[in-house]
Motif scaffolding. Structure first.
Motif, PDB file in Angstrom:
ATOM      1  N   LEU A 258      -4.135   7.288   1.787  1.00 39.45           N
ATOM      2  CA  LEU A 258      -4.005   6.063   2.583  1.00 39.45           C
ATOM      3  C   LEU A 258      -2.881   6.200   3.611  1.00 39.45           C
ATOM      4  N   PRO A 259      -3.166   6.007   4.902  1.00 42.06           N
ATOM      5  CA  PRO A 259      -2.097   6.007   5.904  1.00 42.06           C
ATOM      6  C   PRO A 259      -1.120   4.853   5.664  1.00 42.06           C
ATOM      7  N   THR A 260       0.139   5.063   5.970  1.00 40.88           N
ATOM      8  CA  THR A 260       1.147   4.027   5.722  1.00 40.88           C
ATOM      9  C   THR A 260       0.828   2.733   6.458  1.00 40.88           C
ATOM     10  N   GLU A 261       0.252   2.841   7.664  1.00 36.36           N
ATOM     11  CA  GLU A 261      -0.009   1.642   8.466  1.00 36.36           C
ATOM     12  C   GLU A 261      -1.107   0.755   7.881  1.00 36.36           C
ATOM     13  N   LYS A 262      -1.797   1.237   6.838  1.00 39.71           N
ATOM     14  CA  LYS A 262      -2.788   0.416   6.155  1.00 39.71           C
ATOM     15  C   LYS A 262      -2.248  -0.201   4.865  1.00 39.71           C
ATOM     16  N   ARG A 307       8.866   6.268   2.874  1.00 40.28           N
ATOM     17  CA  ARG A 307       9.501   7.435   3.493  1.00 40.28           C
ATOM     18  C   ARG A 307       8.553   8.131   4.459  1.00 40.28           C
ATOM     19  N   GLN A 308       7.238   7.969   4.229  1.00 43.03           N
ATOM     20  CA  GLN A 308       6.243   8.689   5.025  1.00 43.03           C
ATOM     21  C   GLN A 308       5.970   8.034   6.375  1.00 43.03           C
ATOM     22  N   GLY A 309       6.405   6.795   6.598  1.00 41.25           N
ATOM     23  CA  GLY A 309       6.128   6.126   7.868  1.00 41.25           C
ATOM     24  C   GLY A 309       6.170   4.618   7.737  1.00 41.25           C
ATOM     25  N   GLU A 310       5.813   3.930   8.803  1.00 40.43           N
ATOM     26  CA  GLU A 310       5.895   2.471   8.813  1.00 40.43           C
ATOM     27  C   GLU A 310       4.679   1.849   8.143  1.00 40.43           C
ATOM     28  N   LYS A 311       4.934   0.860   7.305  1.00 39.30           N
ATOM     29  CA  LYS A 311       3.852   0.181   6.579  1.00 39.30           C
ATOM     30  C   LYS A 311       3.113  -0.792   7.487  1.00 39.30           C
ATOM     31  N   GLY A 312       1.994  -1.334   6.960  1.00 38.48           N
ATOM     32  CA  GLY A 312       1.210  -2.295   7.725  1.00 38.48           C
ATOM     33  C   GLY A 312       1.771  -3.698   7.688  1.00 38.48           C
TER      34      GLY A 312
END
Length: 344
Positions: A258-262, A307-312
């Motif tokens: 799952l990408p962090t933005e999702k 840590r992996q990126g920005e959340k949704g």
């Protein structure tokens, strides 16, 4: 996040120019708002633009129906804006209709006659840009008319999508808590793929959202292409505090697909409405915000990113109970500010 600063700046310049406030306040969700207010069209245009921008969304399950039942003339309006869709913060992005689908029709089996809530819902959708979602705990064994088969999955999917399309709503929130139900694992994935042909990012109706929320049982990875968001019930339950480390562990369970933005994290504000959550510790050990106040979990969720990126985004279950604080929805508004700070 390339568009966020542009839209936030335009949004708050518009507010200042419209004369809504006596002084220009550049907070995304001002704390000292009282209801109801009449806003200019420029305000609503900027509000809708903000919601279309790249920002961290607020996702809430709403349980207050906005009316009291049982008077001879039909229905009467609750005197408290805390029981009205019209009273929720304007910056709310997604409202999952936990109390049911309001309708003007008394004979509709897929919704409930609720004309006041219906009118407020339509205004929030059309003027404020708030997305209204059908929510369903996805279990097939409770429906005697459904066969536990691939055909039954399609029938169930049609039933769920019917509530979206027949009521002109913005999408579907599948609550994945099978607890032994047949519609779990690959059977659930089959349901999501079927629905995903008509709702969600892979569908013929990409403006309609397909969202999954869950607690401990994670859905199968194959659902990812078909959904807009995966909402984790990262509730502080059975504990007296929570942390960025705990939220990171929740994302790590799905991080390989799952990408962090999702990814969206949520708190149970029905249990924690007085403070806006449990005491929260950030990844660096910090427990205080910039005002020198204790960070509680809703604000902590707003401030946190994997840590992996920005959340949704972030949000809350039974967030409507925050209305009783002063000013109303103080914790929700403060958290929206923390996640989406205005350009100063």
């Amino acid at each position: 996040m390339k568009k966020r600063r542009y839209y936030l700046l335009a949004f708050f310049i518009s507010i200042c120019l419209s004369g809504i406030f006596l002084a220009c306040d550049t907070d995304p969700e001002a704390l000292n708002i009282e209801r109801p207010y009449t806003y200019s069209e420029e305000y609503y245009e900027s509000l809708r633009a903000y919601k279309e921008s790249d920002h961290q969304v607020f996702y809430g399950w709403y349980a207050a129906p906005g009316q009291l039942e049982g008077v001879t003339a039909g229905y009467r309006q609750s005197p408290s804006m805390g029981e009205h869709i019209a009273g929720v913060p304007d910056s709310l992005d997604f409202l999952s209709l936990w109390f049911g689908i309001p309708s003007l029709r008394e004979d509709d089996s897929l919704s409930s006659y609720n004309p006041i809530a219906y009118e407020e819902m339509r205004f929030a959708q059309e003027v404020k840009g708030t997305k209204m979602l059908v929510v369903e705990i996805t279990r097939m064994e409770g429906y005697s008319w459904l066969e536990l088969s691939e055909e039954g999955i399609r029938d169930y999917g049609d039933y769920l999508m019917g509530m979206v399309f027949d009521n002109d709503l913005d999408g579907l929130d599948l609550d994945y808590e099978p607890e032994g139900d047949w519609i779990a694992g690959e059977n659930f994935a089959t349901l999501v793929e079927y629905i995903g042909n008509r709702l969600g990012p892979m569908s013929e109706n990409p403006d309609k959202y397909l969202i999954i929320d869950y607690y401990n049982q994670t859905p199968p990875p194959s659902v990812e292409p078909y959904i807009n968001y995966l909402v984790n019930q990262a509730y502080t339950q059975g504990r007296t505090s929570t942390s960025a480390q705990y939220l990171q562990s929740r994302y790590n369970q799905v991080s390989d697909w799952l990408p962090t933005e999702k990814f969206i994290v949520t708190e149970n504000l029905g249990e924690w409405y007085e403070t806006g959550g449990a005491p929260f510790t950030e990844a660096d050990g910090n427990t205080m915000n910039e005002d020198g106040e204790q960070i509680y979990s809703l604000e902590g969720m707003a401030r946190w990113n994997p840590r992996q990126g920005e959340k949704g985004g972030f949000g809350g279950f039974y967030f409507g109970r925050d209305y009783i604080n002063y000013p109303p929805y103080q914790n929700v508004r403060q958290s929206i500010q923390a996640a989406n700070p205005a350009v100063r």
